[in-house]
Structures are given as C-alpha cells and as structure tokens.
Design an enzyme around this catalytic site. Structure first.
Site, PDB file in Angstrom:
ATOM      1  CB  ILE A 107     -10.305 -12.590  -0.897  1.00  0.00           C
ATOM      2  CG1 ILE A 107     -10.112 -11.668   0.309  1.00  0.00           C
ATOM      3  CG2 ILE A 107      -9.002 -13.254  -1.332  1.00  0.00           C
ATOM      4  CD1 ILE A 107      -9.741 -12.404   1.591  1.00  0.00           C
ATOM      5  CG  ASP A 108     -12.329  -7.759   0.447  1.00  0.00           C
ATOM      6  OD1 ASP A 108     -11.793  -6.646   0.612  1.00  0.00           O
ATOM      7  OD2 ASP A 108     -11.974  -8.779   1.069  1.00  0.00           O
ATOM      8  N   GLY A 128     -23.806 -24.066   5.151  1.00  0.00           N
ATOM      9  CA  GLY A 128     -25.105 -24.263   5.800  1.00  0.00           C
ATOM     10  C   GLY A 128     -25.200 -23.557   7.139  1.00  0.00           C
ATOM     11  CB  ALA A 129     -23.910 -20.268   8.264  1.00  0.00           C
ATOM     12  NE  ARG A 149      -4.071  -2.238   1.461  1.00  0.00           N
ATOM     13  CZ  ARG A 149      -4.384  -3.430   1.991  1.00  0.00           C
ATOM     14  NH1 ARG A 149      -3.737  -3.856   3.023  1.00  0.00           N
ATOM     15  NH2 ARG A 149      -5.348  -4.173   1.479  1.00  0.00           N
ATOM     16  CG  ASP A 162     -14.546  -4.855  -2.148  1.00  0.00           C
ATOM     17  OD1 ASP A 162     -14.149  -4.177  -1.187  1.00  0.00           O
ATOM     18  OD2 ASP A 162     -13.787  -5.229  -3.075  1.00  0.00           O
TER      19      ASP A 162
HETATM   20  P1  ADP Z   1      -7.353  -2.103  -3.204  1.00  0.00           P
HETATM   21  O1  ADP Z   1      -6.727  -1.832  -4.541  1.00  0.00           O
HETATM   22  O2  ADP Z   1      -7.427  -3.570  -2.878  1.00  0.00           O
HETATM   23  O3  ADP Z   1      -8.635  -1.339  -2.999  1.00  0.00           O
HETATM   24  P2  ADP Z   1      -6.094  -0.123  -1.511  1.00  0.00           P
HETATM   25  O4  ADP Z   1      -7.354   0.630  -1.328  1.00  0.00           O
HETATM   26  O5  ADP Z   1      -5.201  -0.378  -0.357  1.00  0.00           O
HETATM   27  O6  ADP Z   1      -6.312  -1.566  -2.117  1.00  0.00           O
HETATM   28  O7  ADP Z   1      -5.259   0.671  -2.639  1.00  0.00           O
HETATM   29  C1  ADP Z   1      -4.018   0.110  -3.065  1.00  0.00           C
HETATM   30  C2  ADP Z   1      -3.102   1.239  -3.488  1.00  0.00           C
HETATM   31  O8  ADP Z   1      -3.704   1.993  -4.553  1.00  0.00           O
HETATM   32  C3  ADP Z   1      -2.851   2.277  -2.392  1.00  0.00           C
HETATM   33  O9  ADP Z   1      -1.822   1.866  -1.515  1.00  0.00           O
HETATM   34  C4  ADP Z   1      -2.416   3.480  -3.227  1.00  0.00           C
HETATM   35  O10 ADP Z   1      -1.063   3.317  -3.632  1.00  0.00           O
HETATM   36  C5  ADP Z   1      -3.304   3.368  -4.461  1.00  0.00           C
HETATM   37  N1  ADP Z   1      -4.488   4.212  -4.295  1.00  0.00           N
HETATM   38  C6  ADP Z   1      -5.527   3.971  -3.496  1.00  0.00           C
HETATM   39  N2  ADP Z   1      -6.430   4.978  -3.591  1.00  0.00           N
HETATM   40  C7  ADP Z   1      -5.907   5.883  -4.483  1.00  0.00           C
HETATM   41  C8  ADP Z   1      -6.349   7.141  -5.020  1.00  0.00           C
HETATM   42  N3  ADP Z   1      -7.518   7.683  -4.640  1.00  0.00           N
HETATM   43  N4  ADP Z   1      -5.557   7.781  -5.902  1.00  0.00           N
HETATM   44  C9  ADP Z   1      -4.386   7.226  -6.274  1.00  0.00           C
HETATM   45  N5  ADP Z   1      -3.906   6.054  -5.817  1.00  0.00           N
HETATM   46  C10 ADP Z   1      -4.658   5.388  -4.931  1.00  0.00           C
HETATM   47  O1  F6P Z   2      -9.023  -6.444   0.887  1.00  0.00           O
HETATM   48  C1  F6P Z   2      -8.638  -7.742   1.251  1.00  0.00           C
HETATM   49  C2  F6P Z   2      -8.535  -7.861   2.750  1.00  0.00           C
HETATM   50  O2  F6P Z   2      -8.149  -9.165   3.080  1.00  0.00           O
HETATM   51  C3  F6P Z   2      -9.817  -7.514   3.483  1.00  0.00           C
HETATM   52  O3  F6P Z   2     -10.769  -8.578   3.432  1.00  0.00           O
HETATM   53  C4  F6P Z   2      -9.296  -7.234   4.855  1.00  0.00           C
HETATM   54  O4  F6P Z   2     -10.161  -6.427   5.619  1.00  0.00           O
HETATM   55  C5  F6P Z   2      -7.998  -6.484   4.539  1.00  0.00           C
HETATM   56  O5  F6P Z   2      -7.577  -6.947   3.258  1.00  0.00           O
HETATM   57  C6  F6P Z   2      -6.899  -6.745   5.531  1.00  0.00           C
HETATM   58  O6  F6P Z   2      -5.843  -5.857   5.171  1.00  0.00           O
HETATM   59  P1  F6P Z   2      -4.344  -6.146   5.687  1.00  0.00           P
HETATM   60  O7  F6P Z   2      -3.832  -7.329   4.923  1.00  0.00           O
HETATM   61  O8  F6P Z   2      -3.614  -4.864   5.341  1.00  0.00           O
HETATM   62  O9  F6P Z   2      -4.442  -6.429   7.154  1.00  0.00           O
END
Ligand code: ADP
Ligand code: F6P
Length: 323
Positions: free
Chosen positions: A129-130, A188-189, A75, A132
């Site tokens: 894995i989310d 089957g929760a 990150r 989302d």
């Molecule tokens: P995911 O991609 O799984 O949502 P993160 O939200 O941690 O994971 O984002 C991963 C990386 O993407 C961040 O550490 C950052 O480097 C970059 N990033 C996240 N949000 C932004 C943003 N709004 N603008 C530019 N880079 C971003």
């Molecule tokens: O986004 C994937 C994930 O595993 C989420 O399900 C969880 O909340 C988060 O990453 C955990 O982040 P970290 O690995 O930084 O503790």
C-alpha cells in the site's frame, strides 16, 4: 505425472488489497499453460518450512474481491541466511518447481533475486500500500488504500466541520509519503506533511490557517505521513498556535484491508499473467513493473537500485488548491 513442471507462488511482507487477485491470476494462468501450481503459505517462512499446498482452478475461486492474502504473509529474517535459501530451493526442487512468483515489496524482491542467483528463477510482483517500490509507478494495493484513507477522512471531516476543529490524520506509508500525498489531494487537506518535503510549522500551518480563517474557513484536515509521525503533538501545537481546537487520529491497519478496487484487481490480474509468461520462458530474476502506464519487467538488481523521485509537482498543486 511426476515430471510435470510446476510453478509456486507466495505473498510476502505487508499484505495489500489485490494480492489475492494476483495469486488467482498466477494460478489460473499457470494451470492453463499446463503447470502444476503450488501456493506457499506465510511467505519465505513457508518456503523454508515446507508449507506448500497444491492449488487448483477452484482453490482461487471467490478471492478476487477479498483483501489480505489467502496464502497469508510473514516476515522471515532467517531467509537472508544461506542455509534457509538452500532449504527453500530444495523444497521447490523436490516438487519439480521450475519457477516462483513473489508478490510483495522491495524486501521480498531481494529474496527473489537471491533465489534466482541460486538456480530457482523467481519473478516479483509489486504489492504494497506504500507504493514505495521505486522501479514501478504503481504497486498493487495503493489505490484501495487511498480510497480507504479518503473514506475515513471524509468521516472525520463530518465531526471536524461540526465542531469547527482541525483534524490531524496520520497515514501509513512506512518511510514514503505517497499515500499521504494522494489521499491529501483526494480529501482537500489544508496541509500534507511528508518526509520528502521540508516542513515549516509557521509557513505551512500557522500563516495559511490564519488566512483561511479570515476567508471564513473554520475546520481543517491535515494529513501526516507516518514517516514524519508526531500527529498528536502536532495537533496540540496547532491548537496552541491558531486557537483552533485540534484532534489527532492515527488510521493504522484499516489502511491495509478492504475489498480491492477495480484498478487493483485489474492490474493484479495482468501482472500475475505477465509473471507466469516470463517463467514459462525460463526467465527469472525479474520484477514486473508499471512504467509509462504499461506493464513490463526489469532485472531485479536494476530495479532495486532505482530511485523514484517524489511528485513535488502534485504536492505543490495541493498547496495551491487546498486553501
Ligand atoms: P516488503 O517485501 O514489503 O519490503 P519486508 O521488507 O518485510 O517486506 O521483506 C519481506 C521478507 O522478505 C522478509 O521477511 C524476508 O523474509 C525477505 N527479505 C527481506 N530483505 C531480504 C534480503 N535482503 N535478502 C533476502 N531476503 C530478504
Ligand atoms: O509496508 C506496509 C505497511 O503497512 C507500512 O505502511 C507500515 O509502516 C508497515 O507495513 C506496518 O508493518 P506491520 O504490519 O508489521 O506493523
């Protein structure tokens, strides 16, 4: 040749099983199309700090079956700053890189959008894995994570049924309940607790559990999404209210690892190939998505503004069947 065009690939955000299969597909497809390919280590951190490594066909041998990401992920909050983006673009330009594949989640796609808007075409591949990512029905890693939760919950079920207990299992998903929902159906929760659906302790736990006990059920599995949390307290509350001895387990990061399932390997391979085809045509600011069970692509800004309604229908089926 100095003027040979290049493509780069990075993995960003939480790692997910199948990321390596996607990296492998990007590298093999790009080399087959005559590009030089660079892997960027540790996500956007490596892009900014010039952590590039040229990859060959053999660099990605024997990784399709490995969880995690051989490029590592990170990150990198400074990437949201202009100087960092420009540094990253400069590091690409000096290697004649004409396009970047970003394998990650929504946050990573925001970075890909910024890069595209600053002249470096970038294409996102959904991997978390989310599951989302609103624009895509499917994110790489989700199927493997469901299998992992199912295997762990089946193991916990052995001890629950041996001791006539209720096991409360907290699963990942950040703020989303997809992992809880689908693993809850698979195991089957007796209850699936997610932030997307209102939860009432009496209506959703106490009353149904008492009915189950009357029909002869004496052990229970409850799945709680981490976005709701509180599994330990919930276990205590269940024991106090129902008399069923209860224990909580937070599965944690086991859900992020493991060898990707066939589904994750296949989708990752197809999405990696698709992403390189876009970049070959000079198309950036796109995210590869699964829609109506087909792989296609969307403008990143449009994709990031979409909402994915929670699957309440499946939630209700679980409530009716898991009694
Ligand atoms: P995911 O991609 O799984 O949502 P993160 O939200 O941690 O994971 O984002 C991963 C990386 O993407 C961040 O550490 C950052 O480097 C970059 N990033 C996240 N949000 C932004 C943003 N709004 N603008 C530019 N880079 C971003
Ligand atoms: O986004 C994937 C994930 O595993 C989420 O399900 C969880 O909340 C988060 O990453 C955990 O982040 P970290 O690995 O930084 O503790």
């Amino acid at each position: 040749m100095a003027d040979k065009k290049a493509i780069a690939v990075l993995t960003s955000g939480g790692d997910a099983p199948g990321m390596n299969a996607a990296v492998r597909s990007v590298v093999r497809t790009a080399i087959a199309k005559g590009f030089t390919v660079y892997g960027i280590k540790e996500g956007y951190y490596g892009l900014v700090n010039d952590m590039f490594e040229e990859l060959t066909l053999r660099s990605v041998s024997d990784i399709i079956n490995r969880g995690g990401t051989v490029l590592r992920s990170a990150r990198c909050l400074e990437f949201k700053e202009e100087w960092a983006m420009q540094k990253g673009i400069e590091n690409c330009k000096k290697r004649n890189i004409c396009g970047l594949v970003v394998i990650g989640g929504d946050g990573s796609f925001r970075g890909a959008k910024d890069l595209s808007e600053r002249g470096l075409p970038a294409v996102g591949i959904p991997a978390t894995i989310d599951n989302d990512i609103s624009a895509s029905e499917y994110s790489i890693g989700f199927d493997t994570a469901i299998d992992t939760v199912m295997e762990m919950a089946d193991r916990i079920r052995d001890t629950s049924s041996s001791h006539l207990r209720c096991s409360v299992i907290e699963v990942m998903g950040r703020h989303a309940g997809w992992l809880a929902l689908e693993s809850g159906i698979a195991v089957g929760a007796s209850a699936i607790i997610v932030s997307e659906v209102p939860f009432n302790f009496e209506e959703d736990i106490v009353k149904p559990f008492k009915k189950h006990i009357e029909t002869g059920r004496h052990s229970f599995i409850v799945i709680v999404a981490e976005g709701v949390g509180g599994s330990a307290e919930l276990a205590k509350k269940i024991e106090a209210a129902t008399g069923v001895e209860s224990r909580a387990t937070i599965l944690g990061h086991v859900q992020r690892g493991g060898s990707p399932t066939a589904k994750d390997r296949i989708i990752a391979t197809k999405m990696g190939h698709y992403a390189v085809n876009l970049l070959e045509k000079g198309i950036g600011k796109r995210v590869v998505v699964m829609r109506d069970n087909a792989i296609t692509d969307l403008d990143i800004f449009e994709a990031l503004s979409m909402k994915k309604p929670f699957d309440v229908e499946s939630y209700n089926i679980a409530k009716e069947v898991n009694i």
